[in-house]
Design an enzyme around this catalytic site. Structure first.
Site, PDB file in Angstrom:
ATOM      1  N   SER A 142      -1.452 -12.846 -13.400  1.00 15.00           N
ATOM      2  CA  SER A 142      -2.261 -14.461 -13.471  1.00 15.00           C
ATOM      3  C   SER A 142      -0.968 -14.393 -12.560  1.00 15.00           C
ATOM      4  O   SER A 142       0.017 -14.512 -11.967  1.00 15.00           O
ATOM      5  CB  SER A 142      -1.832 -14.359 -15.409  1.00 15.00           C
ATOM      6  OG  SER A 142      -1.845 -16.178 -14.746  1.00 15.00           O
ATOM      7  N   TYR A 155       3.354 -17.050 -22.176  1.00 19.03           N
ATOM      8  CA  TYR A 155       2.549 -16.267 -21.297  1.00 19.03           C
ATOM      9  C   TYR A 155       2.561 -16.446 -20.094  1.00 19.03           C
ATOM     10  O   TYR A 155       2.150 -15.103 -19.401  1.00 19.03           O
ATOM     11  CB  TYR A 155       0.572 -17.104 -21.416  1.00 19.03           C
ATOM     12  CG  TYR A 155      -0.030 -16.671 -20.728  1.00 19.03           C
ATOM     13  CD1 TYR A 155      -1.098 -15.823 -20.816  1.00 19.03           C
ATOM     14  CD2 TYR A 155      -0.657 -17.617 -19.104  1.00 19.03           C
ATOM     15  CE1 TYR A 155      -1.542 -15.263 -19.939  1.00 19.03           C
ATOM     16  CE2 TYR A 155      -1.242 -16.661 -18.248  1.00 19.03           C
ATOM     17  CZ  TYR A 155      -1.994 -16.047 -19.026  1.00 19.03           C
ATOM     18  OH  TYR A 155      -2.920 -15.488 -18.037  1.00 19.03           O
TER      19      TYR A 155
END
Length: 265
Positions: A142, A155
């Site tokens: 990401s 995350y």
């Protein structure tokens, strides 16, 4: 690595980028072992792909269940005869809160799915990939894996772990038939918040980010695999922030903090 005639395991295939990658893989002549925790969404993907059992295998699996993951290669090979690639797309986000307010259960769930689930998939399938004349591992990290996002610190840590895990795999497998690509999507139009059971806090402001359609993200990711790219940055925001983080990491960190501040209050 070419796509036509190959067999791919694709996680998170029930929606978003996973669904779009499944559609594009089938359209390019591949066979897909499609995995997701949500069976109804998987069946919708199969219908959208106009696929049947000859080129689409439906696998309802929670990738944080290691025993279920380790049983997958036998299921895929029994159905298709072999496997040529894995695309680790499945992932969840955390509640939009600071670490101080985040429970250990939420922390462990994010790490179990995003990191340990990906590692388990790789460990399960790598011996079979090494036996193929040409094979590929695609791991979805990401933009949050190289850029700290407030309210998504765990995350981001899970996706940073995917980055270094993938880069380590790349070096270990350099002299084999298995290539490795790590992908850094920016803002993509998917339902990851709903699939993660997370609500986005209401905010009077806007982060200013325009989400890239999942169809375009899938096309970029698969092109990166075909071209054996090491890193694939998906979206103008990911490309821009990668450069900014390298040139001025503290400035980039404060920049994204200002963008996201309204979400945390």
């Amino acid at each position: 690595m070419r796509i036509a005639g190959k067999v791919f395991l694709l996680t998170g295939a029930g929606s978003g980028m996973g669904r779009e990658m499944a559609h594009q893989l089938i359209a390019k002549g591949a066979k897909v072992a499609a995995l997701d925790i949500h069976l109804p969404q998987l069946l919708e993907t199969k219908q959208i792909c106009s696929a049947d059992d000859t080129n689409f295998l439906t696998l309802e699996v929670d990738i944080s269940n290691r025993a279920a993951v380790l049983a997958l290669p036998d299921q895929v090979i029994a159905h298709f005869g072999h496997v040529d690639g894995i695309i680790n797309n499945a992932g969840i986000i955390q509640p939009f809160v600071r670490v101080n307010e985040l429970s250990f259960d939420a922390i462990e769930r994010v790490m179990d799915v995003n990191f340990y689930g990906t590692v388990a998939i790789v460990k399960a399938f790598l011996p079979h990939l090494l036996a193929r004349p040409e094979a590929h591992i695609v791991n979805i990290s990401s933009m949050g894996g190289f850029l700290p996002v407030p309210g998504q610190s765990i995350y981001g840590a899970s996706k940073a772990a995917i980055k270094l895990f993938s880069e380590g795999l790349y070096t270990e497998l350099k002299d084999t038939s298995v290539r490795v690509t790590v992908v850094f999507p920016g803002a993509i139009a998917t339902n990851i918040t709903g699939n993660s059971g997370v609500e986005v806090p209401s905010s009077p402001g806007s982060s200013g980010m325009v989400a890239l359609p999942a169809t375009d993200a899938a096309r970029i990711i698969l092109a990166g695999m075909v071209n054996n790219q090491f890193h694939v940055f998906v979206g103008s925001d990911s490309k821009f922030m990668n450069i900014l983080c390298r040139i001025a990491p503290e400035f980039a960190t404060n920049f994204i903090r200002k963008k996201m501040k309204a979400l945390l209050g």
